[in-house]
Design a protein around this motif. Structure first.
Motif: not given
Ligand SMILES: C[S@@+](CC[C@H](N)C(=O)[O-])C[C@H]1O[C@@H](n2cnc3c(N)ncnc32)[C@H](O)[C@@H]1O
Length: 212
Positions: A10, A45, A66, A123
């Motif tokens: 990010w 997430l 997130e 997703r």
């Molecule tokens: C691949 S991205 C997908 C974002 C969203 N679901 C989309 O479809 O655009 C994964 C996201 O999960 C967040 N993330 C990863 N581990 C996490 C956790 N333990 N708790 C909350 N968010 C998390 C990351 O910061 C990232 O923005």
């Protein structure tokens, strides 16, 4: 994945997963588990996914989680909504009418904080987590949402060809992860044109998980 991996992504604005529009499989299958307007949908997430704006436009409410505050600030800017912000220990809650977005580790989110959940939209969330975190993630979500039904979008490919994320979660693992608490139904499966990241032959799948 360690949290620093995502925080860095990010900070460096390297968001290869982000889509400019609502995900076509969400639009197609949101009614696979029929819900009345005003239902509350959990987006774990969430990044700054446009799926949230789309769900709000359909008359639903959204609760989201997130790690990155950058993501959530950008989400509200793009929704053209000014959030109210509340500190809740290790989490921060950004709220606007119909939307509560928690910044912090999804594993810190409690049943009381998340409130009512009618559907989980997953997703690029479960598939963003490495193998050794997935079982804990699936049971945590089931616990804090009282086993709310889930729409899960996943990939099936040969993990030896490329490293995740997104990770491959083949059908056998889907059944192992969700099968105890949920009936699993494959709604959709399609080869990804050109392969995942242009390298690995892969199938994209959409699953509906209904509580047993
Ligand atoms: C691949 S991205 C997908 C974002 C969203 N679901 C989309 O479809 O655009 C994964 C996201 O999960 C967040 N993330 C990863 N581990 C996490 C956790 N333990 N708790 C909350 N968010 C998390 C990351 O910061 C990232 O923005």
């Amino acid at each position: 994945m360690h949290r620093d991996f995502w925080i860095d992504r990010w900070e460096e604005n390297r968001l290869g997963w982000h889509k400019e529009d609502a995900h076509p499989l969400l639009v197609r299958f949101v009614d696979a588990h029929p819900l009345p307007k005003g239902s509350r949908i959990f987006v774990p997430l969430c990044g700054k996914t446009r799926d949230i704006g789309w769900l709000l436009s359909q008359g639903h409410r959204v609760v989201a989680a997130e790690l990155s505050e950058i993501a959530i600030r950008q989400l509200f800017t793009e929704l053209q909504t000014e959030p109210t912000v509340q500190e809740l220990g290790s989490l921060k809650r950004f709220s606007a009418p119909g939307l509560d977005a928690y910044v912090g580790d999804v594993f810190d989110l409690t049943k009381v904080q998340i409130g009512t959940v009618d559907l989980i939209h997953d997703r690029a969330a479960m598939v963003a987590l490495p193998d050794d975190m997935r079982a804990r993630y699936v049971s945590h979500l089931a616990e804090i949402t009282d086993r709310a039904p889930q729409l899960v979008i996943s990939f099936d490919y040969d993990q030896d060809l490329i490293a995740g994320p997104p990770f491959s979660v083949p059908q056998s693992q889907i059944k192992a992860l969700y099968g105890v608490s949920y009936r699993t139904a494959l709604l959709f499966e399609q080869d990804i044109a050109g392969g995942l990241k242009g390298v690995a032959p892969a199938k994209e799948q959409a699953w509906l998980m209904e509580p047993r």
